[in-house]
Design a protein around this motif. Structure first.
Motif, PDB file in Angstrom:
ATOM      1  N   LEU A 100      10.826  -6.527 -18.891  1.00  0.00           N
ATOM      2  CA  LEU A 100      10.518  -6.957 -17.528  1.00  0.00           C
ATOM      3  C   LEU A 100       9.727  -8.255 -17.541  1.00  0.00           C
ATOM      4  N   TRP A 101       8.709  -8.344 -18.399  1.00  0.00           N
ATOM      5  CA  TRP A 101       7.921  -9.579 -18.451  1.00  0.00           C
ATOM      6  C   TRP A 101       8.784 -10.761 -18.890  1.00  0.00           C
ATOM      7  N   GLY A 102       9.712 -10.515 -19.810  1.00  0.00           N
ATOM      8  CA  GLY A 102      10.618 -11.594 -20.201  1.00  0.00           C
ATOM      9  C   GLY A 102      11.493 -12.056 -19.054  1.00  0.00           C
ATOM     10  N   PHE A 103      11.973 -11.110 -18.250  1.00  0.00           N
ATOM     11  CA  PHE A 103      12.781 -11.454 -17.078  1.00  0.00           C
ATOM     12  C   PHE A 103      11.967 -12.278 -16.079  1.00  0.00           C
ATOM     13  N   SER A 141      10.367 -17.308 -13.125  1.00  0.00           N
ATOM     14  CA  SER A 141       9.251 -17.838 -12.352  1.00  0.00           C
ATOM     15  C   SER A 141       8.367 -18.711 -13.211  1.00  0.00           C
ATOM     16  N   VAL A 142       8.261 -19.972 -12.842  1.00  0.00           N
ATOM     17  CA  VAL A 142       7.382 -20.905 -13.548  1.00  0.00           C
ATOM     18  C   VAL A 142       5.933 -20.522 -13.323  1.00  0.00           C
ATOM     19  N   GLN A 143       5.604 -20.068 -12.125  1.00  0.00           N
ATOM     20  CA  GLN A 143       4.218 -19.755 -11.780  1.00  0.00           C
ATOM     21  C   GLN A 143       3.650 -18.669 -12.687  1.00  0.00           C
ATOM     22  N   LEU A 144       4.445 -17.652 -13.007  1.00  0.00           N
ATOM     23  CA  LEU A 144       3.953 -16.554 -13.810  1.00  0.00           C
ATOM     24  C   LEU A 144       3.748 -16.957 -15.264  1.00  0.00           C
ATOM     25  N   THR A 145       4.548 -17.905 -15.751  1.00  0.00           N
ATOM     26  CA  THR A 145       4.431 -18.302 -17.147  1.00  0.00           C
ATOM     27  C   THR A 145       3.165 -19.090 -17.411  1.00  0.00           C
ATOM     28  N   ARG A 183      -1.138 -10.906 -18.640  1.00  0.00           N
ATOM     29  CA  ARG A 183      -0.021 -10.285 -17.925  1.00  0.00           C
ATOM     30  C   ARG A 183      -0.467  -9.367 -16.800  1.00  0.00           C
ATOM     31  N   CYS A 184      -1.669  -8.853 -16.852  1.00  0.00           N
ATOM     32  CA  CYS A 184      -2.149  -8.025 -15.750  1.00  0.00           C
ATOM     33  C   CYS A 184      -2.236  -8.817 -14.447  1.00  0.00           C
ATOM     34  N   CYS A 185      -2.333 -10.134 -14.552  1.00  0.00           N
ATOM     35  CA  CYS A 185      -2.405 -10.976 -13.349  1.00  0.00           C
ATOM     36  C   CYS A 185      -1.070 -11.075 -12.636  1.00  0.00           C
ATOM     37  N   TRP A 186       0.006 -10.738 -13.295  1.00  0.00           N
ATOM     38  CA  TRP A 186       1.324 -10.936 -12.695  1.00  0.00           C
ATOM     39  C   TRP A 186       1.544 -10.048 -11.483  1.00  0.00           C
TER      40      TRP A 186
END
Length: 737
Positions: free
Chosen positions: A403-406, A411-415, A420-423
């Motif tokens: 899921l995190w890879g997807f 989404s550029v913002q998430l990268t 990862r808890c911030c996502w």
């Protein structure tokens, strides 16, 4: 004869149009027209019976306009009869006129012929009028119109995309929506039984359970009817959602296949999401599965409050298990790699933003995919019952990594954020209900991983942060997103639109047993780049000086500084912030009532210590209702923070009885330009979180005292008091080290 005479008197379209217009105005005013208009209505739907208007007339009226007003007038009369909003005299007039139209003149057959009309306006108006008449008959006699049923069943068995099938689907959807809003269980059961077999056939043709992987959806082929297929398929998806909602309304009293088709054909719906050529079809199918897994089918049609009263049918658990297994099986076959996410849309269409901003993804799709996967994992864990071991924990972790890879690809913002808890807050920040569902699902996943992984306490939390499912981080990020405003938490608590109450109670039970993990998360969240490990966060946190909060006459602003000594503990904490806007409860006025006791009842003492020697889940098992969160007592090692878990001496116990955690002073000993001490930001985050929960407890207590809270919050208040006691003791132990 009387009807024929009145019809012969109006020979031109204009005359009949004016007659129907006058009759419509009379019904709007609640009066009867001067003459019976049944014959005029019928003639307006029969082509060639009325001559054209004379050229000398001011405005010509064509046959289409006459048909429009004829059908609209019938729909208006029928809906008024169904709602019983007419006077007795007008009601009698309308019943007599509809009897003439539908029994003597067989208007229903004439309207059903319009389902295939090339004029989409008359086709839609005919479907709307037919649906209204079907509802009227269902409410009056409990019978399904045989003409309508025969026409729809025939179209469903043929399953050929086109105007006739579309209109039949729309008509059935409209009838189901109206029956669901009124929660008419018996009528729904009769209606579904009449269409059960034909609907099963229709879904099997559009969504076959077994499909060749080399082909696309059954009817999604390049052809002249591809646009028509998209319309038909979306109407079918609406029908599936309504049928799913019917299974909730009817509960255990339904034993049909059609209400379960969303779950039965979940694998085919997942394949539609990945293989359909129409993006809006992909999105609509994904949203259907999301609502099904969240048990919120029908919420777009204002069915939420009605669905809350429904009972689970006997196949509910099995159906949810089928859905979750379908999703996880698709995940194992790289389903996410085939899910298309386009750029975000706006009212003018879709656009790609280039340059510094980058491309904006469709966050509705991202949230739906995330929730579908996370809730499926939660269901899978609940079904397994926690019996699996390390292999299960590894499997769940693999799903999260996928899921995190997807999300990273889309989404550029998430990268840009490495934690990862911030996502969760970044992706769901604009959707409170989805964010709470996500937090609850991730909390269940965390507890499962903690139980099955066999790792020690810090390793579990480190792994949770690596997988993005540390519940402490999620809660702190939630508080940060609302500026630590307790009034917004209050809104969440009394709202039925989110599962916040369930999530909050479960988290507080966990928090009171893992205060050290919470303080460590404060250190990590406060780190500018979130690069500190949890162990480093605890060390930095305990290296900081004791926090002092300074309030300088501004009720919505609290300043933090470090100090070497404390003069005492006061009884009132400052308000951290108040977000602008209105809230569901105006609780500020409630303090003018009788004096409130802000303490929890003395005969039900809350746990006051967080360490192994003085606190256990059994101490509060009889006080807090509901199943307890699995608790493993913590023993943290190799850091200065071990003093937080030591048994307090008698002096500290006496000081822990103070009503507030933080020290409030009117003067600030540290200079404004002084550099922050190591861990000071972490203590600031911790203090603001504790103040927020303390103020929430005070407000809920005041509302309960004045009998203004919508339910009994006693268990919640006990949990908040226990957490507050943990924070007091932790602070005092740290200060006296």
């Amino acid at each position: 004869m009387e009807h024929s005479a009145s019809c012969r008197d109006l020979s031109t379209m204009r005359e009949r149009f004016d007659c129907l217009t006058e009759a419509y105005a009379c019904f709007l005013m609640g009066t009867c027209p001067s003459q019976c208009v049944a014959c005029v209505i019928f003639s307006g739907l029969v082509p060639g019976e009325v001559r054209e208007c004379a050229p000398s007339e001011n405005r010509r009226v064509n046959s289409a306009e006459l048909s429009y007003i004829s059908v609209t007038l019938v729909e208006k009369i029928t809906s008024n009869l169904t709602s019983r909003s007419l006077s007795p005299a007008v009601t009698l007039y309308c019943v007599e006129m509809l009897t003439v139209l539908f029994q003597d003149m067989d208007l229903m057959s004439l309207l059903m012929q319009q389902f295939q009309a090339e004029d989409q306006i008359i086709s839609h108006l005919a479907a709307k009028t037919v649906s209204t008449w079907v509802l009227y008959q269902l409410h009056k006699s409990g019978t399904v119109s045989p003409v309508w049923q025969k026409k729809c069943v025939q179209a469903f068995y043929i399953s050929l995309p086109g105007p006739e099938l579309d209109t039949c689907l729309w008509s059935l959807n409209e009838v189901l929506k109206q029956l669901l809003k009124g929660a008419h269980r018996e009528i729904l059961g009769k209606l579904l039984a009449a269409f059960d077999s034909s609907l099963s056939t229709l879904c099997s043709k559009f969504l076959p359970k077994e499909r060749d992987k080399t082909t696309q959806c059954l009817v999604d082929l390049p052809s002249s009817s591809s646009g028509r297929w998209g319309t038909t398929f979306c109407l079918l998806l609406d029908l599936l959602e309504l049928l799913t909602a019917c299974s909730v309304i009817c509960g255990a009293g339904i034993c049909l296949e059609s209400p379960r088709m969303t779950y039965v054909h979940s694998s085919a719906l997942l394949m539609t999401i990945s293989c359909s050529s129409e993006y809006f079809v992909k999105k609509r199918a994904l949203l259907l599965l999301k609502r099904a897994v969240l048990q919120k089918a029908g919420e777009d049609w204002s069915l939420g409050e009605v669905l809350l009263t429904g009972l689970k049918h006997k196949h509910f658990d099995a159906d949810m298990s089928v859905l979750s297994q379908s999703v996880l099986t698709a995940m194992a076959t790289d389903w996410l790699h085939s899910v298309q996410v386009e750029s975000s849309s706006f009212f003018g269409g879709t656009r790609c933003i280039r340059g510094k901003e980058g491309q904006k993804p469709d966050c509705v799709m991202l949230r739906a995919v995330s929730l579908l996967l996370l809730k499926s994992m939660e269901l899978h864990i609940q079904t397994a019952g926690g019996t699996a071991g390390v292999d299960s924990a590894t499997e769940v972790s693999g799903y999260l990594q996928s899921l995190w890879g997807f999300l990273r690809r889309c989404s550029v913002q998430l990268t840009e954020n490495t934690h990862r808890c911030c996502w969760v807050s970044l992706l769901f920040g604009e959707q409170d209900d989805d964010m709470m569902e996500t937090a609850k699902a991730l909390f269940s996943i965390f507890l499962h991983h903690r139980m099955c992984s066999g790792l020690d306490d810090f390793a579990v939390l480190e792994a949770a942060c690596a997988s993005g499912c540390n519940p402490h981080c999620h809660f702190l990020l939630l508080l940060q997103s609302i500026s630590f405003d307790h009034s917004i938490l209050l809104d969440f608590l009394i709202s039925i639109e989110t599962c916040f109450l369930e999530y909050f109670v479960r988290y507080l039970k966990f928090l009171r047993a893992d205060w050290q993990g919470f303080t460590a998360a404060c250190g990590r969240i406060s780190s500018p780049h979130f690069h500190l490990s949890l162990q480093q966060s605890v060390t930095a946190l305990c290296a900081a000086d004791t926090l002092k909060v300074t309030c300088k006459g501004e009720p919505d602003r609290v300043k933090f500084s470090s100090c070497a000594q404390s003069t005492g503990v006061t009884s009132q904490v400052g308000r951290v912030s108040l977000a602008a806007g209105f809230h569901l409860v105006e609780y500020d006025s409630s303090d003018e009532s009788d004096p409130e006791n802000m303490e929890v009842s003395q005969d039900e003492p809350a746990a006051s210590v967080c360490d192994k020697s003085t606190f256990s889940a059994l101490d509060v098992k009889q006080e807090i209702s509901g199943p307890p969160v699995p608790i493993r007592q913590k023993q943290y090692e190799a850091s200065d923070s071990t003093g937080l878990l030591s048994r307090p001496n008698s002096t500290l116990e006496r000081r822990a009885e103070g009503p507030s955690l933080l020290v409030l002073q009117s003067e600030q000993t540290s200079g404004p330009n002084m550099a922050p001490q190591p861990g000071q930001e972490a203590w600031e985050t911790l203090a603001r979180a504790v103040i927020c929960m303390s103020e929430l407890r005070e407000v809920v207590t005041r509302l309960q005292t004045n009998k203004l809270f919508p339910y009994n919050p006693s268990s919640l208040l006990k949990l908040l008091a226990q957490v507050e006691n943990c924070s007091k003791l932790s602070h005092l132990l740290h200060f006296n080290k």
